[in-house]
Design a protein around this motif. Structure first.
Motif: not given
Length: 111
Positions: A62-63, A67-69, A78-79, A100-102
């Protein structure tokens, strides 16, 4: 020159991208920990291709989708890029990745 003189042993790695961002030398156990995209490698200092151990630690699906959105590149952003490998005590290493930015962190038992 190093390869021609047999002065080094190249890491053959695996099919995963080997964009190493962080390294941790564990002289006591004769290992090198290497962080890359979605993986942590534990390498033997004498022969980096002998008994290679790896931990697969991807970002949550989901993260990655969030990230892609957000317009980030799925392959390069996004990894879970491992950024921190820090000794915690004699038995554990503290590890953090981008998620992924989280960002997420945890401990690896070295036993």
């Amino acid at each position: 020159d190093l390869l021609l003189s047999n002065s080094c042993i190249p890491f053959l790695g695996s099919t995963e991208g080997l964009d190493f961002r962080t390294l941790l030398l564990d002289e006591e156990r004769g290992r090198l920990l290497a962080g890359t995209k979605d993986h942590i490698f534990l390498l033997n200092l004498v022969d980096v291709n002998k008994n290679v151990k790896k931990i697969y630690w991807p970002a949550a699906k989901e993260k990655v989708e969030l990230c892609k959105l957000a317009g980030k590149d799925a392959q390069t952003e996004c990894a879970n890029f491992i950024r921190v490998l820090q000794p915690y005590n004699r038995t554990h290493v503290y590890v953090c990745g981008t998620g992924a930015f989280h960002p997420l962190c945890g401990y690896i038992e070295l036993g």
